[in-house]
Design an enzyme around this catalytic site. Structure first.
Site, PDB file in Angstrom:
ATOM      1  N   SER A 223       5.102   3.439  60.582  1.00  0.00           N
ATOM      2  CA  SER A 223       4.435   2.937  59.388  1.00  0.00           C
ATOM      3  C   SER A 223       3.433   3.992  58.934  1.00  0.00           C
ATOM      4  O   SER A 223       3.020   4.833  59.734  1.00  0.00           O
ATOM      5  CB  SER A 223       3.682   1.642  59.742  1.00  0.00           C
ATOM      6  OG  SER A 223       2.776   1.263  58.734  1.00  0.00           O
TER       7      SER A 223
ATOM      8  N   TYR B 110      -1.540  -3.096  65.790  1.00  0.00           N
ATOM      9  CA  TYR B 110      -0.383  -2.654  65.007  1.00  0.00           C
ATOM     10  C   TYR B 110      -0.493  -1.171  64.673  1.00  0.00           C
ATOM     11  O   TYR B 110       0.441  -0.399  64.900  1.00  0.00           O
ATOM     12  CB  TYR B 110      -0.263  -3.475  63.718  1.00  0.00           C
ATOM     13  CG  TYR B 110       0.870  -3.012  62.833  1.00  0.00           C
ATOM     14  CD1 TYR B 110       2.183  -3.333  63.149  1.00  0.00           C
ATOM     15  CD2 TYR B 110       0.629  -2.254  61.695  1.00  0.00           C
ATOM     16  CE1 TYR B 110       3.234  -2.905  62.343  1.00  0.00           C
ATOM     17  CE2 TYR B 110       1.668  -1.819  60.888  1.00  0.00           C
ATOM     18  CZ  TYR B 110       2.964  -2.149  61.218  1.00  0.00           C
ATOM     19  OH  TYR B 110       4.000  -1.715  60.418  1.00  0.00           O
TER      20      TYR B 110
END
Length: 187
Positions: free
Chosen positions: A61, A74
């Site tokens: 990401s 995350y």
């Protein structure tokens, strides 16, 4: 099982500050986002190397390029995926096996909603010009994998944002990110 192309795309996020985190959910996220990537790579890459042919696509990401208040686990897990992909890609140079790490920014997929936040709330903190369609992300991933590119960041705004986040002083960046993250609103 003979695997020529491994795609590690499973992942999820949790939202909110660590003091409100659900321990089991945080650990499940790390197992999915980190442990599964390592497990599947170590399971299938040896056969690819033996055959002198193969490719791995790991999904990280743009969160991998800086700490992410409101999604600390995350962001850290995706930083791991990016670092791991770069490292094993270097290890595999000359073997016929390539590793590509996909680092998308915001994509309208329902990903945020599964963590309890709507795409609309995410849109308030991330400008619309940063959003890339799922189709465009998939095309960039396949094209990057086919070309053997080590890192693919779909969307010009996301590439610029990743570079800026990587280079920006964290003492300036992190307070701003914590303030803008929708999961960091006070109770």
């Amino acid at each position: 099982l003979v695997v020529d192309i491994l795609v590690n795309n499973a992942g999820f996020t949790t939202m909110g500050p660590v003091q409100r985190a659900d321990r089991a959910a945080e650990l499940a996220m790390v197992r999915t986002n980190v442990e599964a990537v390592v497990d599947l790579c170590t399971l299938f890459i040896p056969g690819m190397v033996t055959r002198h042919h193969g490719a791995v696509l790991n999904t990280a990401s743009t969160a991998a390029f800086q700490p992410l208040p409101g999604q600390a686990g995350y962001g850290a897990s995706k930083a791991f995926v990016l670092s791991y992909g770069r490292a094993i890609g270097a290890e595999l140079r000359g073997t016929g096996v390539t590793v590509t790490t996909l680092c998308p920014g915001p994509v309208e997929t329902g990903f945020a909603e599964s963590a309890g936040i709507t795409d609309a709330e995410v849109s308030e903190s991330l400008p619309k010009f940063m959003w890339v369609s799922a189709t465009d992300v998939a095309k960039a991933a396949v094209d990057g994998l086919a070309a053997g590119r080590p890192v693919v960041i779909p969307g010009a705004a996301n590439r610029a944002g990743a570079a800026l986040a990587y280079l920006a002083p964290k003492s300036l960046l992190l307070p701003m990110m914590a303030q803008r993250h929708p999961a960091m609103k006070p109770d």
